[in-house]
Design a protein around this motif. Structure first.
Motif, PDB file in Angstrom:
ATOM      1  N   ALA A 208       0.827  -1.209   0.000  1.00 19.36           N
ATOM      2  CA  ALA A 208       0.000   0.000   0.000  1.00 19.36           C
ATOM      3  C   ALA A 208       0.860   1.258   0.000  1.00 19.36           C
ATOM      4  N   GLY A 209       1.933   1.219   0.756  1.00 18.73           N
ATOM      5  CA  GLY A 209       2.852   2.359   0.773  1.00 18.73           C
ATOM      6  C   GLY A 209       3.358   2.681  -0.625  1.00 18.73           C
ATOM      7  N   LEU A 210       3.769   1.644  -1.350  1.00 16.60           N
ATOM      8  CA  LEU A 210       4.195   1.857  -2.740  1.00 16.60           C
ATOM      9  C   LEU A 210       3.038   2.394  -3.579  1.00 16.60           C
ATOM     10  N   ASN A 211       1.847   1.838  -3.366  1.00 18.07           N
ATOM     11  CA  ASN A 211       0.671   2.280  -4.136  1.00 18.07           C
ATOM     12  C   ASN A 211       0.389   3.777  -3.988  1.00 18.07           C
ATOM     13  N   VAL A 212       0.599   4.299  -2.791  1.00 19.47           N
ATOM     14  CA  VAL A 212       0.280   5.720  -2.574  1.00 19.47           C
ATOM     15  C   VAL A 212       1.486   6.614  -2.813  1.00 19.47           C
ATOM     16  N   GLY A 213       2.590   6.035  -3.281  1.00 21.55           N
ATOM     17  CA  GLY A 213       3.687   6.870  -3.735  1.00 21.55           C
ATOM     18  C   GLY A 213       4.935   6.913  -2.868  1.00 21.55           C
ATOM     19  N   LEU A 214       4.974   6.128  -1.797  1.00 11.79           N
ATOM     20  CA  LEU A 214       6.222   6.054  -1.039  1.00 11.79           C
ATOM     21  C   LEU A 214       7.265   5.323  -1.868  1.00 11.79           C
ATOM     22  N   SER A 215       8.525   5.714  -1.730  1.00  8.39           N
ATOM     23  CA  SER A 215       9.607   4.982  -2.383  1.00  8.39           C
ATOM     24  C   SER A 215      10.006   3.786  -1.510  1.00  8.39           C
ATOM     25  N   ARG A 216      10.658   2.816  -2.144  1.00 11.59           N
ATOM     26  CA  ARG A 216      11.194   1.706  -1.356  1.00 11.59           C
ATOM     27  C   ARG A 216      12.107   2.225  -0.256  1.00 11.59           C
ATOM     28  N   GLU A 217      12.872   3.238  -0.562  1.00  5.81           N
ATOM     29  CA  GLU A 217      13.801   3.771   0.436  1.00  5.81           C
ATOM     30  C   GLU A 217      13.058   4.317   1.663  1.00  5.81           C
ATOM     31  N   GLN A 218      11.959   5.053   1.420  1.00  5.37           N
ATOM     32  CA  GLN A 218      11.210   5.592   2.562  1.00  5.37           C
ATOM     33  C   GLN A 218      10.641   4.470   3.435  1.00  5.37           C
ATOM     34  N   ILE A 219      10.196   3.404   2.788  1.00  7.81           N
ATOM     35  CA  ILE A 219       9.653   2.265   3.537  1.00  7.81           C
ATOM     36  C   ILE A 219      10.749   1.588   4.348  1.00  7.81           C
ATOM     37  N   VAL A 220      11.893   1.367   3.723  1.00  8.40           N
ATOM     38  CA  VAL A 220      13.007   0.725   4.432  1.00  8.40           C
ATOM     39  C   VAL A 220      13.479   1.598   5.596  1.00  8.40           C
ATOM     40  N   GLU A 221      13.537   2.901   5.394  1.00  8.04           N
ATOM     41  CA  GLU A 221      13.940   3.804   6.486  1.00  8.04           C
ATOM     42  C   GLU A 221      12.961   3.734   7.665  1.00  8.04           C
ATOM     43  N   THR A 222      11.667   3.713   7.335  1.00  9.51           N
ATOM     44  CA  THR A 222      10.655   3.625   8.392  1.00  9.51           C
ATOM     45  C   THR A 222      10.837   2.350   9.214  1.00  9.51           C
ATOM     46  N   ILE A 223      11.067   1.255   8.522  1.00 11.28           N
ATOM     47  CA  ILE A 223      11.213  -0.035   9.221  1.00 11.28           C
ATOM     48  C   ILE A 223      12.494  -0.059  10.050  1.00 11.28           C
ATOM     49  N   MET A 224      13.602   0.408   9.467  1.00  7.40           N
ATOM     50  CA  MET A 224      14.869   0.423  10.203  1.00  7.40           C
ATOM     51  C   MET A 224      14.764   1.232  11.493  1.00  7.40           C
ATOM     52  N   GLN A 225      14.045   2.340  11.417  1.00  4.51           N
ATOM     53  CA  GLN A 225      13.913   3.212  12.594  1.00  4.51           C
ATOM     54  C   GLN A 225      13.250   2.487  13.765  1.00  4.51           C
ATOM     55  N   MET A 226      12.448   1.492  13.468  1.00  7.23           N
ATOM     56  CA  MET A 226      11.759   0.757  14.534  1.00  7.23           C
ATOM     57  C   MET A 226      12.727  -0.022  15.424  1.00  7.23           C
ATOM     58  N   ALA A 227      13.964  -0.259  14.957  1.00  8.05           N
ATOM     59  CA  ALA A 227      14.964  -0.866  15.847  1.00  8.05           C
ATOM     60  C   ALA A 227      15.125  -0.058  17.125  1.00  8.05           C
ATOM     61  N   VAL A 228      14.994   1.250  17.012  1.00  8.88           N
ATOM     62  CA  VAL A 228      15.143   2.117  18.179  1.00  8.88           C
ATOM     63  C   VAL A 228      13.999   1.931  19.174  1.00  8.88           C
TER      64      VAL A 228
END
Lengths: 127, 127, 127, 127, 127, 127
Positions: E80-100
């Motif tokens: 869905a994120g890709l569908n609404v225009g997020l880039s793969r990079e933005q998605i990966v950054e969001t997920i990586m941040q959850m490590a914190v």
């Protein structure tokens, strides 16, 4: 020795006054639950050979820090850790490590719980 | 020695091949995350004095069992526990104890993860 | 600029006084943890390109609301959201949306945290 | 009858004054969320046939006790359980049982929430 | 336009085929739940102004990664994120941040979910 | 009758073959844990008066759905619910209600677990 008697002995050895307080606090709302709490965790689990009490308290402090839903019980087990011979440093290291597995907020809240416990005690003589 | 070098050394000492596999698996999707994983958990935390590696693995196995959301990582750390010298019995005791703090399903799922790991290894020589 | 220096700069930019307070609060119990908190979350993660700070705060507010175990940190990041330019409305929308993914109680508790933060601030000029 | 009207009727029947208080508390921060809270949980879900209200409150009390992240909402639903005819004993049994699925700390914290609610009420006439 | 019609339109816009599949999968076990899923999350929440769809998907991806209990739904929302225009990079950054906020295992499992989604799609043209 | 004997009787009454399978599956990895599982949850808790078995299974199904970390155990208790006389409809209603307290993904995953269980059984004769 019955499970209840063994559990009560272990509870006093490990949790000290805090354990007795929990049992006491249940006497109006759910006295049978106090019995189960003595029998299963302390009479069955903590009484088992195969893992020393210091390691058992490290496991419990780690889990309660990671879960983040049981601050009162975490404080009881930080005290219990000291009771069974862990140093303040070992407890702090255990909690800090949880940042890796459950995130920085869980570790932070665990550290503040430890600070509350340590401040309520005699001056540290463990490290 | 840089944090990265120290972390890589610790990762190999603790997690062995499983650690290397995790790093490898990240190279397409998030190579920087592999770097962070080496540097912070292993270069910063596991490299600290103040808590021996056996105690650190007990803490991690306890937390991951209790959380119940990270079976692949739990298996890596059950292997890691054996790598740093814990016996199968100590690992099983740690997991069983989580029934008290996170419920019987969490402990059951942890025990089945341990069984999977143990069955994939050489015949047990630790206990 | 070292990771520590970069992290401290980012921490001040994002969390403002609340971030400094957290660092200060760790100085007795675990000063090294304050260093890690500056270096990894802020020096490594928030300093990365690829996702703007407003989006990063939306992600953090969403996660902390959904987890429900870190109210003090949620409040810090609601303030941080305002600091990096999110409107009160965007923050409230983010929290409300969590009812879908983590249930109504998580969203309610997040909304009450937001209300506490908003009431402690100057009259709203963001929406 | 609209979903809103049906939901409001159900909310008052089940949660009583506590429900009205929650709605009131949202009027500044997120008035639309109060509408959703009336419409979806109460107008859609609690209004459904197929499961009686006593069973629905047992389900909610069990879930909130197990999750451990929503003490205010747990208290509202302990009151709600009494409102729809559960006895104090049935509520205490439900909470105690959660020790099996979510651990002893979750059950303990649930029991203390129940004690708070019971003490704030008229002398028990339900058991 | 009814809530149902608006929700169905939003569901298709955001989740695409994956959303339709979820609705279809409910038709035997709980068809009314498919209706609620269309009406409340999509007809009520995602249809609201005040937060753009890209930000809404960042919030959802962050929360589901942090919770770690909803891998199928996380994959739907990465798509869905890709569908609404997020880039793969933005998605990966969001997920990586959850490590914190939720620990390294949560972030790792989120990254592997993203890798599964990305590999199932056309070659990336978003970054 | 000992706790073990009473627990075994209750386990068979409630969980049927699935319960026996769990006990059997523990015999290599942790046979003592099988004993505890029979004694505490079934010999102590499910054997208590004060809450009927149908209500106890509603509580368990609700909690396991909300927690989202114990799919195998949720399936055992969906079967157990049918064994003690709940209808498929009552089970589905309990699970759907969890959308309110733990979010839509938790409810969805619970519904799919129920569908798996129902499909593995004889054609439904309960509703």
């Amino acid at each position: 020795m019955t499970r209840y008697e063994l559990g009560l002995k272990k509870l006093e050895e490990i949790d000290g006054q805090a354990g007795t307080n929990v049992i006491e606090s249940l006497k109006d709302i759910a006295p049978d639950f106090a019995t189960y709490l003595i029998e299963f965790p302390f009479g069955d689990i903590y009484a088992r050979p195969g893992l020393d009490l210091q390691s058992r308290e490290i496991a419990t402090i780690a889990a309660l820090t990671a879960m983040g839903t049981a601050t009162p019980q975490l404080k009881v087990h930080i005290t219990a850790g000291l009771n069974v011979g862990l140093s303040r440093e070992q407890i702090v290291e255990t909690i800090m490590q949880m940042a890796v597995y459950a995130g920085f907020p869980a570790a932070l809240n665990g550290l503040f719980a430890a600070q509350d416990v340590f401040e309520s005690l005699e001056p540290d003589t463990t490290c």
